[in-house]
Design a protein around this motif. Sequence first.
Motif, PDB file in Angstrom:
ATOM      1  N   ALA A   1       0.833  -1.203   0.000  1.00 46.45           N
ATOM      2  CA  ALA A   1       0.000   0.000   0.000  1.00 46.45           C
ATOM      3  C   ALA A   1       0.865   1.250   0.000  1.00 46.45           C
ATOM      4  O   ALA A   1       0.570   2.229  -0.697  1.00 46.45           O
ATOM      5  CB  ALA A   1      -0.928  -0.002   1.207  1.00 46.45           C
ATOM      6  N   GLY A   2       1.939   1.248   0.794  1.00 47.23           N
ATOM      7  CA  GLY A   2       2.834   2.392   0.825  1.00 47.23           C
ATOM      8  C   GLY A   2       3.489   2.651  -0.517  1.00 47.23           C
ATOM      9  O   GLY A   2       3.610   3.805  -0.965  1.00 47.23           O
ATOM     10  N   LEU A   3       3.917   1.579  -1.169  1.00 50.44           N
ATOM     11  CA  LEU A   3       4.550   1.713  -2.479  1.00 50.44           C
ATOM     12  C   LEU A   3       3.579   2.313  -3.491  1.00 50.44           C
ATOM     13  O   LEU A   3       3.909   3.257  -4.219  1.00 50.44           O
ATOM     14  CB  LEU A   3       5.047   0.345  -2.942  1.00 50.44           C
ATOM     15  N   ALA A   4       2.355   1.778  -3.543  1.00 49.64           N
ATOM     16  CA  ALA A   4       1.363   2.276  -4.497  1.00 49.64           C
ATOM     17  C   ALA A   4       0.972   3.718  -4.194  1.00 49.64           C
ATOM     18  O   ALA A   4       0.840   4.547  -5.110  1.00 49.64           O
ATOM     19  CB  ALA A   4       0.129   1.373  -4.479  1.00 49.64           C
ATOM     20  N   ASP A   5       0.797   4.045  -2.907  1.00 51.56           N
ATOM     21  CA  ASP A   5       0.407   5.402  -2.532  1.00 51.56           C
ATOM     22  C   ASP A   5       1.496   6.402  -2.906  1.00 51.56           C
ATOM     23  O   ASP A   5       1.205   7.521  -3.365  1.00 51.56           O
ATOM     24  CB  ASP A   5       0.125   5.481  -1.038  1.00 51.56           C
ATOM     25  N   ALA A   6       2.750   6.019  -2.711  1.00 54.41           N
ATOM     26  CA  ALA A   6       3.846   6.926  -3.041  1.00 54.41           C
ATOM     27  C   ALA A   6       3.903   7.217  -4.534  1.00 54.41           C
ATOM     28  O   ALA A   6       4.127   8.359  -4.946  1.00 54.41           O
ATOM     29  CB  ALA A   6       5.170   6.341  -2.562  1.00 54.41           C
ATOM     30  N   VAL A   7       3.714   6.200  -5.348  1.00 59.87           N
ATOM     31  CA  VAL A   7       3.731   6.397  -6.798  1.00 59.87           C
ATOM     32  C   VAL A   7       2.592   7.319  -7.218  1.00 59.87           C
ATOM     33  O   VAL A   7       2.785   8.260  -8.013  1.00 59.87           O
ATOM     34  CB  VAL A   7       3.637   5.043  -7.528  1.00 59.87           C
ATOM     35  N   ASN A   8       1.393   7.086  -6.683  1.00 58.01           N
ATOM     36  CA  ASN A   8       0.256   7.934  -7.031  1.00 58.01           C
ATOM     37  C   ASN A   8       0.432   9.358  -6.522  1.00 58.01           C
ATOM     38  O   ASN A   8       0.097  10.326  -7.213  1.00 58.01           O
ATOM     39  CB  ASN A   8      -1.035   7.332  -6.466  1.00 58.01           C
ATOM     40  N   ALA A   9       0.966   9.502  -5.308  1.00 57.22           N
ATOM     41  CA  ALA A   9       1.205  10.835  -4.761  1.00 57.22           C
ATOM     42  C   ALA A   9       2.235  11.588  -5.597  1.00 57.22           C
ATOM     43  O   ALA A   9       2.089  12.787  -5.857  1.00 57.22           O
ATOM     44  CB  ALA A   9       1.663  10.728  -3.306  1.00 57.22           C
ATOM     45  N   TYR A  10       3.284  10.880  -6.011  1.00 55.90           N
ATOM     46  CA  TYR A  10       4.314  11.500  -6.852  1.00 55.90           C
ATOM     47  C   TYR A  10       3.711  12.009  -8.164  1.00 55.90           C
ATOM     48  O   TYR A  10       3.988  13.134  -8.592  1.00 55.90           O
ATOM     49  CB  TYR A  10       5.417  10.489  -7.139  1.00 55.90           C
ATOM     50  N   ARG A  11       2.892  11.203  -8.791  1.00 56.02           N
ATOM     51  CA  ARG A  11       2.289  11.602 -10.063  1.00 56.02           C
ATOM     52  C   ARG A  11       1.373  12.805  -9.882  1.00 56.02           C
ATOM     53  O   ARG A  11       1.372  13.721 -10.729  1.00 56.02           O
ATOM     54  CB  ARG A  11       1.516  10.420 -10.651  1.00 56.02           C
ATOM     55  N   GLN A  12       0.618  12.834  -8.791  1.00 53.49           N
ATOM     56  CA  GLN A  12      -0.243  13.980  -8.548  1.00 53.49           C
ATOM     57  C   GLN A  12       0.570  15.227  -8.217  1.00 53.49           C
ATOM     58  O   GLN A  12       0.224  16.344  -8.628  1.00 53.49           O
ATOM     59  CB  GLN A  12      -1.241  13.656  -7.435  1.00 53.49           C
ATOM     60  N   ALA A  13       1.666  15.052  -7.482  1.00 56.63           N
ATOM     61  CA  ALA A  13       2.538  16.183  -7.175  1.00 56.63           C
ATOM     62  C   ALA A  13       3.115  16.791  -8.450  1.00 56.63           C
ATOM     63  O   ALA A  13       3.168  18.018  -8.617  1.00 56.63           O
ATOM     64  CB  ALA A  13       3.659  15.736  -6.241  1.00 56.63           C
TER      65      ALA A  13
ATOM     66  N   GLY B   1       8.497   3.286  -3.247  1.00 53.36           N
ATOM     67  CA  GLY B   1       7.657   3.818  -4.310  1.00 53.36           C
ATOM     68  C   GLY B   1       8.213   5.100  -4.889  1.00 53.36           C
ATOM     69  O   GLY B   1       8.257   5.277  -6.115  1.00 53.36           O
ATOM     70  N   LEU B   2       8.658   5.992  -4.033  1.00 51.17           N
ATOM     71  CA  LEU B   2       9.263   7.231  -4.527  1.00 51.17           C
ATOM     72  C   LEU B   2      10.547   6.940  -5.301  1.00 51.17           C
ATOM     73  O   LEU B   2      10.810   7.558  -6.331  1.00 51.17           O
ATOM     74  CB  LEU B   2       9.536   8.183  -3.364  1.00 51.17           C
ATOM     75  N   ALA B   3      11.338   5.986  -4.802  1.00 49.01           N
ATOM     76  CA  ALA B   3      12.572   5.628  -5.496  1.00 49.01           C
ATOM     77  C   ALA B   3      12.285   5.059  -6.882  1.00 49.01           C
ATOM     78  O   ALA B   3      13.038   5.301  -7.832  1.00 49.01           O
ATOM     79  CB  ALA B   3      13.361   4.629  -4.661  1.00 49.01           C
ATOM     80  N   SER B   4      11.192   4.328  -7.011  1.00 39.87           N
ATOM     81  CA  SER B   4      10.880   3.671  -8.282  1.00 39.87           C
ATOM     82  C   SER B   4      10.525   4.667  -9.382  1.00 39.87           C
ATOM     83  O   SER B   4      10.623   4.343 -10.571  1.00 39.87           O
ATOM     84  CB  SER B   4       9.731   2.674  -8.097  1.00 39.87           C
ATOM     85  N   VAL B   5      10.085   5.866  -8.997  1.00 42.24           N
ATOM     86  CA  VAL B   5       9.735   6.888  -9.994  1.00 42.24           C
ATOM     87  C   VAL B   5      10.721   8.053  -9.970  1.00 42.24           C
ATOM     88  O   VAL B   5      10.471   9.113 -10.558  1.00 42.24           O
ATOM     89  CB  VAL B   5       8.291   7.393  -9.784  1.00 42.24           C
ATOM     90  N   GLY B   6      11.818   7.876  -9.266  1.00 37.57           N
ATOM     91  CA  GLY B   6      12.842   8.906  -9.232  1.00 37.57           C
ATOM     92  C   GLY B   6      12.594  10.013  -8.252  1.00 37.57           C
ATOM     93  O   GLY B   6      13.288  11.037  -8.268  1.00 37.57           O
ATOM     94  N   GLY B   7      11.612   9.816  -7.360  1.00 35.90           N
ATOM     95  CA  GLY B   7      11.246  10.902  -6.458  1.00 35.90           C
ATOM     96  C   GLY B   7      11.854  10.837  -5.084  1.00 35.90           C
ATOM     97  O   GLY B   7      11.597  11.708  -4.247  1.00 35.90           O
TER      98      GLY B   7
END
Length: 242
Positions: free
Chosen positions: A106-118, A156-162
């Motif tokens: 859940a943390g991984l998925a939430d971080a990816v979605n939060a990053y994209r929205q940011a 999750g943030l690491a996976s998208v470079g964030g």
Amino acid sequence: MKRLGFALLMLALAGCSSAPPPVAALAQLVHIGPPHGIDMPNDARDVSNELKSSGLDFVARYYRDPASRWPTLSAGEAALLSSSGFKIVAIWESHSHQPQYFSYAAGLADAVNAYRQARAVGQPFGSAIYFAVDYNAQQPDIYGPVDRYFRGVAAGLASVGGSTQYKVGVYGSGAVCGYLKHMRLAQYAWLSNSRAWTGYNDFSTWNIRQLPASATLSFGHDWNEATEDYGGFQVKSQLTAL
């Protein structure tokens, strides 16, 4: 000219002898003290006129699951808040009041979605995204699912470079905030106003502290005070002269 000078002197002396304005009024005029703001579930554009006269420093708004019934912070809303002189605090919230929700996945998925929205709203790098733990978690949950959730956030943030672009914050009890900051799983802490939650009185290194709502505002919100560094941001491309 002598009479005019005497009259001006008397007016000045009369002004000096009058009672000073209340401390609260002085604070509003010169804006002393810590930053203050609100968190609100609805689009700030709906109450923009009231916000502009509020004297607040920041408005906290939410990144959410697209299926949420509550509105997500949008680029237009971020632009309006920034151009009005407010800083924005971003917080991700999704089923955060349910203990069973927390897991690494859940943390991984939430971080990816939060990053994209940011990125979609233009949140600048170096600012924070807070992730909510909106219940009175006890040690077994804090050391277990909540810990794993925030490790998932980091992954999750690491996976998208964030992971080097956005700082991680936590909203929750004193016990949750203290543990995650100690473990360096969160760089910012936002202490919930739920004072009966574990660790409220023992946690003092908060960046934002939630307080009861203010009677001066007509819409749903919570009041907050902050330290000088609380991870807020403005959408720089939309700023106008203040």
